[in-house]
Enzyme design. Sequence first.
Site, PDB file in Angstrom:
ATOM      1  N   LEU A 115      33.045  31.908  41.291  1.00  0.00           N
ATOM      2  CA  LEU A 115      33.158  30.765  42.209  1.00  0.00           C
ATOM      3  C   LEU A 115      33.601  29.514  41.437  1.00  0.00           C
ATOM      4  CD1 LEU A 115      32.663  29.386  44.991  1.00  0.00           C
ATOM      5  CD2 LEU A 115      30.268  29.098  44.322  1.00  0.00           C
ATOM      6  N   GLU A 117      35.139  26.735  38.946  1.00  0.00           N
ATOM      7  CA  GLU A 117      36.482  26.594  38.371  1.00  0.00           C
ATOM      8  C   GLU A 117      36.503  25.405  37.408  1.00  0.00           C
ATOM      9  OE1 GLU A 117      39.374  26.405  41.516  1.00  0.00           O
ATOM     10  OE2 GLU A 117      38.828  28.405  42.248  1.00  0.00           O
ATOM     11  N   SER A 122      29.847  21.855  40.975  1.00  0.00           N
ATOM     12  CA  SER A 122      28.967  21.346  42.039  1.00  0.00           C
ATOM     13  C   SER A 122      29.727  21.221  43.356  1.00  0.00           C
ATOM     14  CB  SER A 122      28.419  19.965  41.652  1.00  0.00           C
ATOM     15  OG  SER A 122      27.758  20.029  40.419  1.00  0.00           O
ATOM     16  N   THR A 148      29.786  34.664  34.476  1.00  0.00           N
ATOM     17  CA  THR A 148      28.857  35.569  33.780  1.00  0.00           C
ATOM     18  C   THR A 148      29.353  37.006  33.954  1.00  0.00           C
ATOM     19  OG1 THR A 148      27.023  34.059  34.183  1.00  0.00           O
ATOM     20  CG2 THR A 148      26.435  36.331  33.673  1.00  0.00           C
ATOM     21  N   GLY A 231      19.971  33.579  45.147  1.00  0.00           N
ATOM     22  CA  GLY A 231      20.048  33.504  43.683  1.00  0.00           C
ATOM     23  C   GLY A 231      19.162  32.411  43.105  1.00  0.00           C
ATOM     24  N   GLU A 353      23.846  27.930  39.108  1.00  0.00           N
ATOM     25  CA  GLU A 353      23.516  28.134  40.528  1.00  0.00           C
ATOM     26  C   GLU A 353      23.093  26.822  41.194  1.00  0.00           C
ATOM     27  OE1 GLU A 353      21.656  31.888  41.406  1.00  0.00           O
ATOM     28  OE2 GLU A 353      22.383  32.713  39.521  1.00  0.00           O
TER      29      GLU A 353
HETATM   30  C1  LIG Z   1      26.020  30.031  31.091  1.00  0.00           C
HETATM   31  C2  LIG Z   1      26.606  29.746  32.446  1.00  0.00           C
HETATM   32  C3  LIG Z   1      26.805  30.792  33.330  1.00  0.00           C
HETATM   33  C4  LIG Z   1      27.396  30.548  34.577  1.00  0.00           C
HETATM   34  N1  LIG Z   1      27.679  31.611  35.404  1.00  0.00           N
HETATM   35  C5  LIG Z   1      28.421  31.399  36.517  1.00  0.00           C
HETATM   36  C6  LIG Z   1      28.872  32.508  37.316  1.00  0.00           C
HETATM   37  O1  LIG Z   1      28.582  33.680  37.036  1.00  0.00           O
HETATM   38  N2  LIG Z   1      29.660  32.248  38.386  1.00  0.00           N
HETATM   39  C7  LIG Z   1      30.011  30.973  38.741  1.00  0.00           C
HETATM   40  O2  LIG Z   1      30.732  30.814  39.725  1.00  0.00           O
HETATM   41  N3  LIG Z   1      29.581  29.907  38.013  1.00  0.00           N
HETATM   42  C8  LIG Z   1      28.811  30.094  36.915  1.00  0.00           C
HETATM   43  N4  LIG Z   1      28.387  29.016  36.160  1.00  0.00           N
HETATM   44  C9  LIG Z   1      28.813  27.671  36.536  1.00  0.00           C
HETATM   45  C10 LIG Z   1      27.703  26.788  37.068  1.00  0.00           C
HETATM   46  O3  LIG Z   1      27.323  27.197  38.346  1.00  0.00           O
HETATM   47  C11 LIG Z   1      28.238  25.357  37.027  1.00  0.00           C
HETATM   48  O4  LIG Z   1      28.319  24.985  35.661  1.00  0.00           O
HETATM   49  C12 LIG Z   1      27.374  24.390  37.794  1.00  0.00           C
HETATM   50  O5  LIG Z   1      27.454  24.635  39.170  1.00  0.00           O
HETATM   51  C13 LIG Z   1      27.788  22.930  37.518  1.00  0.00           C
HETATM   52  O6  LIG Z   1      29.149  22.760  37.689  1.00  0.00           O
HETATM   53  P1  LIG Z   1      30.025  22.026  36.571  1.00  0.00           P
HETATM   54  O7  LIG Z   1      29.715  22.637  35.270  1.00  0.00           O
HETATM   55  O8  LIG Z   1      31.433  22.039  37.025  1.00  0.00           O
HETATM   56  O9  LIG Z   1      29.476  20.549  36.537  1.00  0.00           O
HETATM   57  P2  LIG Z   1      29.921  19.352  37.516  1.00  0.00           P
HETATM   58  O10 LIG Z   1      29.904  19.829  38.914  1.00  0.00           O
HETATM   59  O11 LIG Z   1      31.169  18.771  36.994  1.00  0.00           O
HETATM   60  O12 LIG Z   1      28.735  18.340  37.294  1.00  0.00           O
HETATM   61  C14 LIG Z   1      28.670  17.442  36.185  1.00  0.00           C
HETATM   62  C15 LIG Z   1      27.471  16.536  36.405  1.00  0.00           C
HETATM   63  O13 LIG Z   1      27.655  15.762  37.595  1.00  0.00           O
HETATM   64  C16 LIG Z   1      26.520  15.885  38.429  1.00  0.00           C
HETATM   65  N5  LIG Z   1      26.922  15.747  39.834  1.00  0.00           N
HETATM   66  C17 LIG Z   1      27.928  16.392  40.472  1.00  0.00           C
HETATM   67  N6  LIG Z   1      27.972  16.018  41.766  1.00  0.00           N
HETATM   68  C18 LIG Z   1      26.970  15.119  41.955  1.00  0.00           C
HETATM   69  C19 LIG Z   1      26.484  14.368  43.077  1.00  0.00           C
HETATM   70  N7  LIG Z   1      27.038  14.480  44.291  1.00  0.00           N
HETATM   71  N8  LIG Z   1      25.429  13.544  42.892  1.00  0.00           N
HETATM   72  C20 LIG Z   1      24.845  13.422  41.673  1.00  0.00           C
HETATM   73  N9  LIG Z   1      25.261  14.109  40.575  1.00  0.00           N
HETATM   74  C21 LIG Z   1      26.301  14.952  40.715  1.00  0.00           C
HETATM   75  C22 LIG Z   1      25.980  17.274  38.115  1.00  0.00           C
HETATM   76  O14 LIG Z   1      24.636  17.423  38.522  1.00  0.00           O
HETATM   77  C23 LIG Z   1      26.173  17.328  36.608  1.00  0.00           C
HETATM   78  O15 LIG Z   1      25.126  16.681  35.966  1.00  0.00           O
HETATM   79  C24 LIG Z   1      27.740  29.231  34.945  1.00  0.00           C
HETATM   80  C25 LIG Z   1      27.493  28.172  34.056  1.00  0.00           C
HETATM   81  C26 LIG Z   1      26.951  28.414  32.820  1.00  0.00           C
HETATM   82  C27 LIG Z   1      26.738  27.260  31.877  1.00  0.00           C
END
Ligand SMILES: Cc1cc2nc3c(=O)[nH]c(=O)nc-3n(C[C@H](O)[C@H](O)[C@H](O)COP(=O)(O)OP(=O)(O)OC[C@H]3O[C@@H](n4cnc5c(N)ncnc54)[C@H](O)[C@@H]3O)c2cc1C
Length: 376
Positions: A115, A117, A122, A148, A231, A353
Amino acid sequence: MLRRTVREFASRYVAPLAKRIDAENWYPRELVRDMGKMGILTPNIPEDLGGAGLDLLGVSVVLEEIARYSGSASLIPEVQGTLVAHVIAKYGGRRIVEEVVPKLASGEAIGSFALSEPCCGSDAANIETTIERQGGEWVVKGTKMWTTQGLYADYFLVFGRIGDRSERHRNIAAVLIKRGSCIKVNPIEVVGFRGTGTAEVIIDGCRAGDNDLISPPPMGFKAAMDALNVGRVAISALGIGLAEAAFEEAYSFLTQRVAFGKPVIEFQGIQFRLAELYTMIESGRSMVYRAAELHTKGYEDFPVAAAATKLHVARISVEVAGEALRLMGGYGYSRESNVERIYRDAKLLEIGEGTNEVQMLVISKHIYRKGAKWLI
Ligand SMILES: Cc1cc2nc3c(=O)[nH]c(=O)nc-3n(C[C@H](O)[C@H](O)[C@H](O)COP(=O)(O)OP(=O)(O)OC[C@H]3O[C@@H](n4cnc5c(N)ncnc54)[C@H](O)[C@@H]3O)c2cc1C
């Protein structure tokens, strides 16, 4: 009974591998097959498809018990079962379900949930991956991040959009893609949950049939959120397993370590700190088990319970692991201890998640819509 069986399995098959999985960033392929034989690789999937047929409470117990020995080993069934197999079994057509889910359940095949990218984690409704109709097939293009099991997956459950990005969640679909030459994967080094094949996945014109379109719009995004709601409880159960393991490590150390002429555990300051950590773990466990029960009962505000549980457990598992590390003095901070690994693993609970802020978005929307209405 379930707890005892899984604990015996995990102490025998998971515990001896935990350090290697982490230190060598090693994916335990044989263990995945062993979990498949036990039915706990996809514990939520019905028995006739090869799973254990457990409700979310049972799934939580399985993940909690495995995580007591290795967070990484527990993340594998969490992703394979509650995310990937869950969506295929619930939203897919009969043919694809019968073809793919038993392979995921047995460990013959590895699945990943793609999911997030580079642009969007978020803000998942803003993803860029496209699914286009060409010559009677679906053509998928895009780049996925943090996937993952991405390094080892045979199947990628990819979320993309059919049409314009301005439609946000409304035109998102889930499509199942088999590994082939149209997929390139690049490893991503992460600090915790090592050995789980975290990868960037580049999808360059993969072709899929109608059967592979697991969940067309407008249900694609709903399928993703449905999986993530389940999840969030599942990964919280994993977080509780991590916290319990950290607590037990610290307890055992403090009973043996002598300072000022007596075991450190005999100092009341230490006993009170342990009492606080114990209470945090019990509060998190209660939330996990209650959220699981609300899911089984089909409670409409289950997603809010899942978000509140994940937010709380993320915080307490990081605090318990960090405090366990600190209470163990220099040894806790050394690479030899298990708590340093547990601490690195626990930190993902604040991000994966849905970050803590994303859980707060879900909870605050509920408060805004319904006022001060309690969950039950
Ligand atoms: C080890 C690992 C395994 C993972 N496995 C998977 C997987 O199997 N499949 C998959 O699809 N994804 C996976 N992920 C991705 C994970 O779900 C995302 O990293 C997570 O959802 C956060 O997205 P981002 O890293 O793009 O951060 P961003 O969305 O860019 O967020 C950056 C910061 O901004 C904050 N923020 C964003 N929007 C708001 C808001 N509206 N208000 C306040 N604060 C906000 C966030 O809380 C965060 O602190 C994995 C990540 C890791 C590290």
